[in-house]
Design a protein around this motif. Structure first.
Motif, PDB file in Angstrom:
ATOM      1  N   GLU A 114       0.894  -1.295  -0.174  1.00  0.00           N
ATOM      2  CA  GLU A 114      -0.414   0.318  -0.221  1.00  0.00           C
ATOM      3  C   GLU A 114       1.216   1.217  -0.366  1.00  0.00           C
ATOM      4  O   GLU A 114       0.391   2.166  -0.834  1.00  0.00           O
ATOM      5  CB  GLU A 114      -0.996  -0.167   1.561  1.00  0.00           C
ATOM      6  CG  GLU A 114      -1.648  -1.051   1.124  1.00  0.00           C
ATOM      7  CD  GLU A 114      -3.107  -0.868   1.509  1.00  0.00           C
ATOM      8  OE1 GLU A 114      -2.950  -0.196   3.151  1.00  0.00           O
ATOM      9  OE2 GLU A 114      -3.809  -2.173   2.270  1.00  0.00           O
ATOM     10  N   ILE A 115       2.318   1.067   0.777  1.00  0.00           N
ATOM     11  CA  ILE A 115       2.807   2.534   0.608  1.00  0.00           C
ATOM     12  C   ILE A 115       3.680   2.868  -0.618  1.00  0.00           C
ATOM     13  O   ILE A 115       3.421   3.370  -1.399  1.00  0.00           O
ATOM     14  CB  ILE A 115       3.966   2.320   1.163  1.00  0.00           C
ATOM     15  CG1 ILE A 115       3.587   2.307   3.164  1.00  0.00           C
ATOM     16  CG2 ILE A 115       5.429   3.138   1.592  1.00  0.00           C
ATOM     17  CD1 ILE A 115       4.357   1.518   4.199  1.00  0.00           C
ATOM     18  N   MET A 116       3.464   1.688  -1.625  1.00  0.00           N
ATOM     19  CA  MET A 116       4.375   2.178  -2.790  1.00  0.00           C
ATOM     20  C   MET A 116       3.378   1.977  -3.882  1.00  0.00           C
ATOM     21  O   MET A 116       3.499   3.259  -4.447  1.00  0.00           O
ATOM     22  CB  MET A 116       4.656   0.154  -3.208  1.00  0.00           C
ATOM     23  CG  MET A 116       6.409   0.018  -3.169  1.00  0.00           C
ATOM     24  SD  MET A 116       6.898  -1.339  -3.972  1.00  0.00           S
ATOM     25  CE  MET A 116       6.075  -2.636  -3.002  1.00  0.00           C
ATOM     26  N   ALA A 117       2.350   1.766  -3.730  1.00  0.00           N
ATOM     27  CA  ALA A 117       0.942   2.341  -4.337  1.00  0.00           C
ATOM     28  C   ALA A 117       0.922   3.977  -4.106  1.00  0.00           C
ATOM     29  O   ALA A 117       0.382   4.326  -4.860  1.00  0.00           O
ATOM     30  CB  ALA A 117      -0.120   1.489  -3.964  1.00  0.00           C
ATOM     31  N   LEU A 118       0.585   4.131  -2.458  1.00  0.00           N
ATOM     32  CA  LEU A 118       0.648   5.832  -2.288  1.00  0.00           C
ATOM     33  C   LEU A 118       2.033   6.486  -3.058  1.00  0.00           C
ATOM     34  O   LEU A 118       1.596   7.462  -3.756  1.00  0.00           O
ATOM     35  CB  LEU A 118       0.980   5.941  -0.625  1.00  0.00           C
ATOM     36  CG  LEU A 118       0.931   7.007  -0.417  1.00  0.00           C
ATOM     37  CD1 LEU A 118      -0.568   8.013  -0.417  1.00  0.00           C
ATOM     38  CD2 LEU A 118       0.563   7.237   1.200  1.00  0.00           C
ATOM     39  N   GLY A 119       2.860   6.346  -2.969  1.00  0.00           N
ATOM     40  CA  GLY A 119       4.027   7.012  -4.218  1.00  0.00           C
ATOM     41  C   GLY A 119       3.530   6.740  -5.288  1.00  0.00           C
ATOM     42  O   GLY A 119       4.167   7.698  -5.766  1.00  0.00           O
ATOM     43  N   LEU A 120       3.060   6.139  -5.641  1.00  0.00           N
ATOM     44  CA  LEU A 120       2.720   6.063  -7.704  1.00  0.00           C
ATOM     45  C   LEU A 120       1.999   6.835  -7.227  1.00  0.00           C
ATOM     46  O   LEU A 120       1.900   7.516  -8.385  1.00  0.00           O
ATOM     47  CB  LEU A 120       2.710   4.705  -8.384  1.00  0.00           C
ATOM     48  CG  LEU A 120       3.809   3.730  -8.264  1.00  0.00           C
ATOM     49  CD1 LEU A 120       3.193   2.072  -8.310  1.00  0.00           C
ATOM     50  CD2 LEU A 120       4.753   4.048  -8.944  1.00  0.00           C
ATOM     51  N   GLU A 121       0.905   6.654  -6.563  1.00  0.00           N
ATOM     52  CA  GLU A 121      -0.096   8.058  -6.629  1.00  0.00           C
ATOM     53  C   GLU A 121       0.185   9.618  -6.364  1.00  0.00           C
ATOM     54  O   GLU A 121      -0.348  10.099  -7.535  1.00  0.00           O
ATOM     55  CB  GLU A 121      -1.513   7.416  -5.675  1.00  0.00           C
ATOM     56  CG  GLU A 121      -2.950   8.538  -5.689  1.00  0.00           C
ATOM     57  CD  GLU A 121      -3.196   7.749  -4.108  1.00  0.00           C
ATOM     58  OE1 GLU A 121      -3.358   9.149  -4.095  1.00  0.00           O
ATOM     59  OE2 GLU A 121      -2.730   7.159  -3.884  1.00  0.00           O
ATOM     60  N   LEU A 122       1.112   9.586  -5.661  1.00  0.00           N
ATOM     61  CA  LEU A 122       1.344  10.832  -5.770  1.00  0.00           C
ATOM     62  C   LEU A 122       2.700  11.269  -6.666  1.00  0.00           C
ATOM     63  O   LEU A 122       3.975  12.457  -6.419  1.00  0.00           O
ATOM     64  CB  LEU A 122       2.118  10.946  -4.216  1.00  0.00           C
ATOM     65  CG  LEU A 122       1.060  11.209  -2.819  1.00  0.00           C
ATOM     66  CD1 LEU A 122       2.224  10.752  -1.716  1.00  0.00           C
ATOM     67  CD2 LEU A 122       0.192  11.928  -3.121  1.00  0.00           C
TER      68      LEU A 122
END
Length: 469
Positions: free
Chosen positions: A412-420
């Motif tokens: 989920e942290i990696m997904a958040l990074g891509l989203e940002l």
């Protein structure tokens, strides 16, 4: 005969011609076959990354010996996994079943240091800290300084395009690799790049190999750019009552045109872990700690200017160091961060998401929400000056349920990074751990082109197979 016994017999038969072939070009002491010994080379420091059983470990000392290993591997169609000190955090150095582990740690000579050309020529097994100390004796400086710099090797640094605390001012490994000697999958030796200050002849194959994680060729020599040794840095510590305020200070510092030699951030979870481990006396009210350093001709003036920006962003306390000893004391908390977080539960997963500086606060807030959602302790330390964060998930590896939540939170942290608008890895590499996420970040066309490059250099797919994609 059981299936396991039959498999062992097959492995023994397969190892015969492989070991015999290797011994035709390597001394016996460089070829390790004892299963207990080879098992110790099976993996790096990453969690949740599968590792196989090597058929053999080889420790060459010369370029010719590496060429022989690759010719033998090509002839017998045996996979080869290159390794340095195995301090990596993505499984990029993990063995595959039946492979040759090619450990380059014995190729550890510094071949040349040139103060005039400001270059060093080194073998891949040279330890980062050893190189730094050696060039320092000539008044020079090799800036990339990963946190494992006392153990990690230059070859491993090149393989993962690693960074370090000084990246905000001096950049990462890729910016210091001028040229390489590389043994290709079929054993041929290729030279890339240059030893001159300038050079644009042809495609930049040197940069292609930096960050390729041993999947395109074996680096056996590197020409590295050096800088004049800078003045001793002074450090400032600023405490904040919120992560958002600390991130605002980072934005103010960078927007103001300041060029710190270090700009590091620790969130409240990390500060608490360090306090618990080392009893450093940091206030319990500290939600975020920002460390800034300057190695300029007048660092005190730079620290004063940055201190004012921190106060304007809401710092509750700003403490500038007066000398090198006090600076080192202030940096101690940052250096203890990962050790302290590991002590929380015994096992950590260290993420490596990098986002635009302007969105650093959103990432830290998002990580806090993810930690609460999964009931986990997740501390964030960051190379704040370049937006590279290391959210560190603390968990009990003996608890299957907690391990599952740890992996979910990591994703989920990696997904958040891509989203940002960020990337899944700023300096640790992809390895095994982030293969699925690399495909998401690159997209289908980008992934197709990456695989096409791999096919050109390694048509038999024997170099570090199963990594990256």
């Amino acid at each position: 005969m059981s299936r396991i016994e039959a498999r062992r017999d097959e492995d023994t038969v397969a190892a015969g011609p492989l070991v015999d072939g290797l011994l035709r070009g390597l001394p016996a002491e460089a070829v390790l076959t004892d299963p207990d010994v080879t098992a110790s080379y099976a993996n790096d420091m990453a969690s949740f990354c599968p590792a196989g059983s090597p058929a053999v470990v080889v420790l060459p000392r010369t370029v010719e010996q590496v060429q022989h290993v690759m010719r033998t591997a090509t002839e017998l169609r045996v996979p080869v996994v290159p390794q340095g000190a195995r301090t990596g955090l993505s499984g990029g150095a993990n063995a595959t079943d039946g492979c040759i582990v090619l450990s380059l740690t014995r190729m550890d000579r510094i071949l040349e240091i040139s103060p005039v050309d400001r270059i060093a020529v080194v073998e891949p097994g040279v330890v980062n800290a050893d190189l730094s100390r050696a060039v320092g004796e000539h008044g020079l400086y090799y800036p990339p300084d990963p946190s494992s710099w006392e153990q990690c090797t230059i070859g491993g640094n090149i393989g993962t395009a690693s960074g370090g605390l000084c990246c905000v001012k001096y950049g990462v490994t890729a910016e210091y690799v001028l040229g390489l000697d590389v043994v290709l999958a079929d054993g041929r030796l290729m030279s890339t790049g240059r030893r001159t200050a300038k050079g644009v002849a042809g495609y930049d194959l040197t940069r292609l190999f930096v960050g390729s994680e041993g999947s395109l060729g074996i680096v056996v020599r590197a020409i590295l750019a050096l800088r004049p040794k800078p003045p001793e840095q002074l450090v400032l510590a600023a405490e904040f009552s919120s992560g958002a305020a600390a991130c605002d200070a980072v934005c103010r510092i960078m927007a103001g045109g300041h060029v710190p030699s270090l700009l590091e951030l620790m969130d409240r979870t990390t500060v608490k872990a360090v306090n618990d481990l080392a009893h450093m006396g940091l206030p319990d009210s500290t939600e975020a700690l920002l460390l800034a350093a300057f190695d300029t001709t007048d660092p005190a003036a730079d620290l004063a200017a940055v201190g004012e920006l921190c106060e304007a962003a809401g710092a509750t306390q700003v403490v500038p160091a007066d000398d090198a000893a006090e600076s080192e004391m202030l940096l101690k908390a940052r250096r203890l961060s990962l050790v302290a977080l590991e002590a929380v539960k015994g096992t950590t997963m260290i993420d490596d998401v990098c986002v635009p500086r302007s969105r650093l606060g959103e990432l830290i807030d998002g990580v806090e929400r993810i930690a609460e959602k999964h009931g986990l302790t997740i501390g964030v330390v960051a190379h704040a000056g370049d937006g590279n964060t290391h959210p560190t998930v603390c968990f009990d590896a003996q608890d299957p349920e907690e391990s599952r939540r740890a992996r979910e939170s990591f994703d989920e942290i990696m997904a958040l990074g891509l989203e940002l608008g960020g990337t899944i890895t700023g300096e640790h590499g992809v390895g095994v751990l982030k293969k699925e996420w690399l495909a998401r970040e690159l997209g289908p066309v980008g992934l197709e082109m990456q695989r096409a490059v791999k096919q050109v250099f390694d048509p038999l797919n024997i170099l570090n197979p199963g990594k990256l994609f």
